[in-house]
Write a protein that holds these residues in place. Structure first.
Motif, PDB file in Angstrom:
ATOM      1  N   ILE A  86       0.844  -1.315   0.046  1.00 19.87           N
ATOM      2  CA  ILE A  86       0.060  -0.166  -0.078  1.00 19.87           C
ATOM      3  C   ILE A  86       0.863   1.315  -0.063  1.00 19.87           C
ATOM      4  N   LYS A  87       2.170   1.159   0.671  1.00 24.10           N
ATOM      5  CA  LYS A  87       2.784   2.104   0.549  1.00 24.10           C
ATOM      6  C   LYS A  87       3.506   2.655  -0.645  1.00 24.10           C
ATOM      7  N   ALA A  88       3.680   1.403  -1.487  1.00 24.48           N
ATOM      8  CA  ALA A  88       4.406   1.808  -2.710  1.00 24.48           C
ATOM      9  C   ALA A  88       3.272   2.249  -3.590  1.00 24.48           C
ATOM     10  N   ILE A  89       1.981   1.923  -3.499  1.00 21.00           N
ATOM     11  CA  ILE A  89       0.692   1.984  -4.313  1.00 21.00           C
ATOM     12  C   ILE A  89       0.461   3.795  -4.174  1.00 21.00           C
ATOM     13  N   ARG A  90       0.689   4.171  -2.780  1.00 20.20           N
ATOM     14  CA  ARG A  90       0.219   5.504  -2.412  1.00 20.20           C
ATOM     15  C   ARG A  90       1.293   6.462  -3.055  1.00 20.20           C
ATOM     16  N   GLN A  91       2.481   6.147  -3.099  1.00 21.67           N
ATOM     17  CA  GLN A  91       3.488   7.067  -3.900  1.00 21.67           C
ATOM     18  C   GLN A  91       3.311   7.162  -5.361  1.00 21.67           C
ATOM     19  N   ILE A  92       2.669   6.014  -5.949  1.00 16.46           N
ATOM     20  CA  ILE A  92       2.312   5.828  -7.322  1.00 16.46           C
ATOM     21  C   ILE A  92       1.028   6.756  -7.593  1.00 16.46           C
ATOM     22  N   GLU A  93       0.124   6.688  -6.653  1.00 12.18           N
ATOM     23  CA  GLU A  93      -0.878   7.433  -6.764  1.00 12.18           C
ATOM     24  C   GLU A  93      -1.322   8.517  -6.129  1.00 12.18           C
ATOM     25  N   LYS A  94      -0.107   9.176  -5.546  1.00 10.07           N
ATOM     26  CA  LYS A  94      -0.125  10.356  -4.837  1.00 10.07           C
ATOM     27  C   LYS A  94      -0.970  11.385  -5.226  1.00 10.07           C
ATOM     28  N   ARG A  95      -0.927  11.804  -6.313  1.00 10.53           N
ATOM     29  CA  ARG A  95      -1.520  13.039  -6.818  1.00 10.53           C
ATOM     30  C   ARG A  95      -3.194  12.587  -7.096  1.00 10.53           C
ATOM     31  N   GLU A  96      -3.424  11.265  -7.619  1.00  6.55           N
ATOM     32  CA  GLU A  96      -4.953  10.861  -7.520  1.00  6.55           C
ATOM     33  C   GLU A  96      -5.652  10.956  -6.279  1.00  6.55           C
ATOM     34  N   GLU A  97      -4.633  10.445  -5.221  1.00  3.60           N
ATOM     35  CA  GLU A  97      -5.301  10.391  -3.879  1.00  3.60           C
ATOM     36  C   GLU A  97      -5.554  11.783  -3.419  1.00  3.60           C
ATOM     37  N   GLU A  98      -4.746  12.678  -3.690  1.00  7.08           N
ATOM     38  CA  GLU A  98      -5.026  14.087  -3.188  1.00  7.08           C
ATOM     39  C   GLU A  98      -6.217  14.584  -3.895  1.00  7.08           C
ATOM     40  N   GLU A  99      -6.457  14.516  -5.259  1.00  5.52           N
ATOM     41  CA  GLU A  99      -7.201  15.204  -5.699  1.00  5.52           C
ATOM     42  C   GLU A  99      -8.660  14.468  -6.049  1.00  5.52           C
ATOM     43  N   LEU A 101     -11.241  10.945  -7.142  1.00  6.56           N
ATOM     44  CA  LEU A 101     -11.308  10.114  -8.136  1.00  6.56           C
ATOM     45  C   LEU A 101     -12.394  10.706  -9.049  1.00  6.56           C
ATOM     46  N   PHE A 102     -12.325  10.259 -10.419  1.00  9.26           N
ATOM     47  CA  PHE A 102     -13.390  10.715 -11.311  1.00  9.26           C
ATOM     48  C   PHE A 102     -14.014   9.331 -11.635  1.00  9.26           C
ATOM     49  N   TYR A 103     -15.414   9.511 -11.979  1.00  8.79           N
ATOM     50  CA  TYR A 103     -16.254   8.658 -12.559  1.00  8.79           C
ATOM     51  C   TYR A 103     -16.899   9.035 -13.637  1.00  8.79           C
ATOM     52  N   ARG A 104     -16.876   8.402 -15.033  1.00 12.02           N
ATOM     53  CA  ARG A 104     -17.232   8.995 -16.396  1.00 12.02           C
ATOM     54  C   ARG A 104     -18.408   7.973 -16.675  1.00 12.02           C
ATOM     55  N   GLY A 105     -19.587   8.322 -16.563  1.00 15.30           N
ATOM     56  CA  GLY A 105     -20.907   7.570 -16.860  1.00 15.30           C
ATOM     57  C   GLY A 105     -21.902   7.749 -15.834  1.00 15.30           C
ATOM     58  N   ASN A 106     -22.909   7.092 -16.087  1.00 18.95           N
ATOM     59  CA  ASN A 106     -24.264   7.296 -15.320  1.00 18.95           C
ATOM     60  C   ASN A 106     -24.203   6.124 -14.176  1.00 18.95           C
ATOM     61  N   LEU A 107     -24.732   6.554 -12.951  1.00 19.01           N
ATOM     62  CA  LEU A 107     -24.871   5.203 -11.987  1.00 19.01           C
ATOM     63  C   LEU A 107     -26.320   4.996 -12.236  1.00 19.01           C
ATOM     64  N   LYS A 108     -26.856   3.832 -12.343  1.00 22.93           N
ATOM     65  CA  LYS A 108     -28.123   3.415 -12.519  1.00 22.93           C
ATOM     66  C   LYS A 108     -28.606   2.563 -11.437  1.00 22.93           C
ATOM     67  N   ASN A 109     -29.886   2.255 -11.526  1.00 23.02           N
ATOM     68  CA  ASN A 109     -30.708   1.712 -10.502  1.00 23.02           C
ATOM     69  C   ASN A 109     -30.041   0.345 -10.099  1.00 23.02           C
TER      70      ASN A 109
END
Length: 218
Positions: A86-99, A101-109
């Protein structure tokens, strides 16, 4: 069911159905959520049933066949080892974690997303669906289903939508009284982007202004 945790996701598996059936269901679930996982790098945890090494391998292959999620590692019960991953992933995804997440699309029933950060949804949240985030929720579309921001009792969080008409809305530990917003008129009111936030133990839902937004940038 897919649940989010910091820098990864937990895939909750049904232990009452045959593995080949489960495998196909997992593939379908990730295919439906492909826009959300687009090129993400995450740890994955399989929970809910005992799996052999071969079954874990098949599940990983099925997931990557149906979406562009990059699985960095499988998280198990070894806490020390997991922390290293998890520490390694956090370093890889640090910018994404700070900003967030994005979801492109609709959430349906019937669909539900649970996020450990903030999220921007580019699409609509339809009736019968739910978005739950530990921080803030911004919907570039309409909110017609359920939204929960500040999950876990977090304060100072908000929900923004271009059209705000939720079935249910909760921020922190405070629920919004939906009956207060129901109109007696059959004509739909003019659509106006709104922000919902908690103040003095109740949720306010107001048109977005520069002054309101500045409150959350401090």
């Amino acid at each position: 069911m897919i649940k989010s945790f910091q820098n990864g996701i937990a895939v909750i598996l049904d232990d009452t159905i045959a593995f080949p059936v489960l495998l196909e269901e997992v593939g379908l679930k990730f295919k439906e959520s492909a826009s959300f996982f687009r090129n993400s790098k995450m740890a994955v945890s399989f929970e809910g049933r005992q799996l052999s090494t071969e079954e874990e391998k098949q599940l990983v292959e099925k997931i990557t066949e149906n979406c562009s999620l990059h699985i960095i590692c499988l998280v198990g019960k070894d806490k020390e080892k997991n922390q290293t991953f998890i520490k390694a992933i956090r370093q890889i995804e640090k910018r994404e974690e700070e900003e967030g997440l994005f979801y492109r699309g609709n959430l349906k029933n019937g669909q539900k997303l649970e996020i450990e950060s903030s999220i921007v949804i580019i699409g609509d949240v339809y009736p019968g669906s739910c978005i739950a985030a530990k921080k803030d929720i911004i919907i570039v579309g309409g909110l017609y289903g359920e939204a929960c921001a500040g999950v876990g009792g977090g304060q100072g969080h908000f929900v923004v939508a271009l059209e705000m008409s939720p079935e249910k809305l909760k921020i922190g530990d405070v629920r919004f009284d939906i009956s207060k917003k129901q109109s007696k008129w059959s004509i739909r009111p003019k659509i106006q982007p709104k922000i919902a936030y908690e103040k003095d133990g109740r949720i306010l839902m107001d048109p977005i202004t520069k002054e309101l937004l500045n409150m959350f940038l401090i």
